[in-house]
Write an enzyme that holds these catalytic residues in place. Structure first.
Site, PDB file in Angstrom:
ATOM      1  N   ARG A   1       0.865  -1.172   0.000  1.00 32.26           N
ATOM      2  CA  ARG A   1       0.000   0.000   0.000  1.00 32.26           C
ATOM      3  C   ARG A   1       0.907   1.229   0.000  1.00 32.26           C
ATOM      4  O   ARG A   1       1.785   1.373   0.853  1.00 32.26           O
ATOM      5  CB  ARG A   1      -0.877   0.011   1.248  1.00 32.26           C
TER       6      ARG A   1
ATOM      7  N   ARG B   1      -9.138  15.055  13.180  1.00 27.35           N
ATOM      8  CA  ARG B   1      -8.968  16.085  12.131  1.00 27.35           C
ATOM      9  C   ARG B   1     -10.256  16.885  11.966  1.00 27.35           C
ATOM     10  O   ARG B   1     -11.354  16.332  12.061  1.00 27.35           O
ATOM     11  CB  ARG B   1      -8.595  15.439  10.802  1.00 27.35           C
TER      12      ARG B   1
ATOM     13  N   HIS C   1      -8.069   7.062   0.826  1.00 25.50           N
ATOM     14  CA  HIS C   1      -8.897   5.878   1.111  1.00 25.50           C
ATOM     15  C   HIS C   1      -9.396   5.234  -0.188  1.00 25.50           C
ATOM     16  O   HIS C   1     -10.425   4.564  -0.205  1.00 25.50           O
ATOM     17  CB  HIS C   1     -10.150   6.235   1.962  1.00 25.50           C
TER      18      HIS C   1
END
Ligand code: ADP
Length: 389
Positions: A86, A233, A174
């Site tokens: 990833r 966040r 994502h």
């Protein structure tokens, strides 16, 4: 054919070994606190705490575990045909799963400035795997790649064009998760000419409009702070706040980064970034927790409206990741008061989606509402398999 999937963080290494194309998980685990005095390593039901100075020792420990005859996983390292990594940021360059070459590594390095917390760790993982599995194909799967189909009107900011030329644009994140669950949703719908909204609600959170199987718009932007309210966040804020903090209140740029990244979101609103704690507090009447949940769900609803309008319709909403998969409270709050858009959840089914194969749609709801567990590692294994096969 065995494919190892690695997700390398700055001090962690998550891994899964798959038998492909079946997708069977042979080993799953992680090494945490790499570089600290004592690291923790877990693979299936084997656990050990000991120093792991770098990612190399962590991957070596995994290899020893795989080769241990007692575990009967592999007899030879070369049985692992490929390693799928990833990689968070692929910039404008990487739109597909990519075989790693020296040029690809150089490009991932160039992108350090866009993802300073993630890409360096991802590259470390790649270089370590190259050393330990020299015969395996190394493949990079980018978290931004799925969003490269977002049309220019949705990826460009209305700021001087030179900045766009410099790569300042919406990238979105994502992507591996949004791609995985949107494909699963299209499978359920039995067609690909669909309009979906996928809600990845974990510690980080983002919503994506997926049209005809392709990302059409998403809530995160140039970086991962924009859009929805997250664990720590802020999500969307007025950019003039940043200048006010900087120029009038004397905060440094680094302090503002920390505030918006680590001290905002649910942490700021309710004093915790664990949604379970917030739900408990709200049930006990804590006003801050209640307000936090209301704002959290409200931010998602605003984007459901936005994306439905942009796509001129909606076939399904998908909830995924830690909160999306587990919080019936958030799902209920997000799904309510959207009848006008044809979105109605069955509140009984919502309490126990697994019993209903994740389908929590009310009978009279034109828009489907599904809970689909994400599986980024499986998606990486599949994409790696498709590339090398
Ligand atoms: P990450 O982005 O770190 O992968 P996850 O997808 O694991 O995060 O999501 C973490 C979030 O999921 C946390 O806020 C956690 O509180 C929430 N969560 C996990 N299980 C539940 C649950 N049973 N009910 C409500 N929230 C949950």
């Amino acid at each position: 054919m065995k494919i190892l999937v690695l997700n390398s963080g700055s001090s962690s290494l998550k891994f899964q070994l798959f038998e492909m194309p079946e997708g069977q998980v042979l080993v799953k685990g992680l090494a945490e606190r790499i570089g600290e005095q004592t690291a923790h390593f877990k693979a299936n039901d084997y656990e050990v705490s000991r120093p792991l100075p770098t990612h190399k020792e962590a991957l070596q420990l995994l290899t020893d575990y795989l080769l241990n005859p007692d575990n009967q996983i592999i007899k030879d390292k070369n049985e692992i045909i490929a390693v799928g990594h990833r990689v968070v940021h692929g910039g404008n360059t990487f739109v597909q799963p990519t075989l790693i070459t020296p040029e690809v590594k150089a490009k991932i390095k160039e992108l350090f400035s866009l993802a300073p917390l993630h890409n360096p760790a991802n590259l470390t993982g790649i270089e370590t795997a190259e050393q330990i599995f020299p015969k395996a194909e190394q493949v990079a799967i980018f978290d931004t790649a799925f969003h490269q189909t977002i049309p220019i009107e949705n990826n460009k900011y209305a700021i001087p064009d030179t900045f766009y030329q410099e790569g300042i644009r919406k990238y979105g994140f994502h992507g591996i998760s949004h791609q995985y669950v949107s494909r699963a949703a299209n499978k359920r719908l039995g067609r690909t000419d669909t309009k979906l909204i996928t809600l990845h609600l974990g510690n980080g959170a983002s919503a994506t409009a997926v049209r005809n199987g392709k990302s059409y718009d998403t809530t995160m932007g140039f970086g991962p702070m924009n859009g929805l309210i997250m664990g720590t966040r802020s999500g969307d804020i007025d950019q003039s706040i940043i200048f006010y903090l900087l120029d009038k209140m004397g905060y440094t740029s680094a302090e503002i980064q920390t505030i918006l990244n680590k001290k905002s979101g649910m942490m700021a609103l309710a004093g915790s970034n664990d949604l379970r704690d917030i739900e408990t507090a709200a049930r006990q009447g804590d006003e801050k927790a209640r307000l936090a949940l209301k704002m959290y769900a409200g931010a998602i609803q605003k984007y459901i409206g936005n994306f439905t309008a942009q796509m001129n319709g909606l076939d399904a909403i998908v909830f995924t990741a830690g909160i999306g998969e587990n919080s019936d409270v958030v799902r209920r709050m997000v799904s309510q008061n959207l009848d006008y858009l044809g979105i109605r959840a069955d509140l009984e089914k919502n309490k126990d989606p697994k019993t209903y194969q994740g389908d929590i749609t009310a009978e009279n709801s034109p828009v489907k509402i599904w809970v689909i567990p994400t599986n980024e590692e499986k998606e990486i294994a599949q994409q790696t398999y498709t590339l090398i096969h």
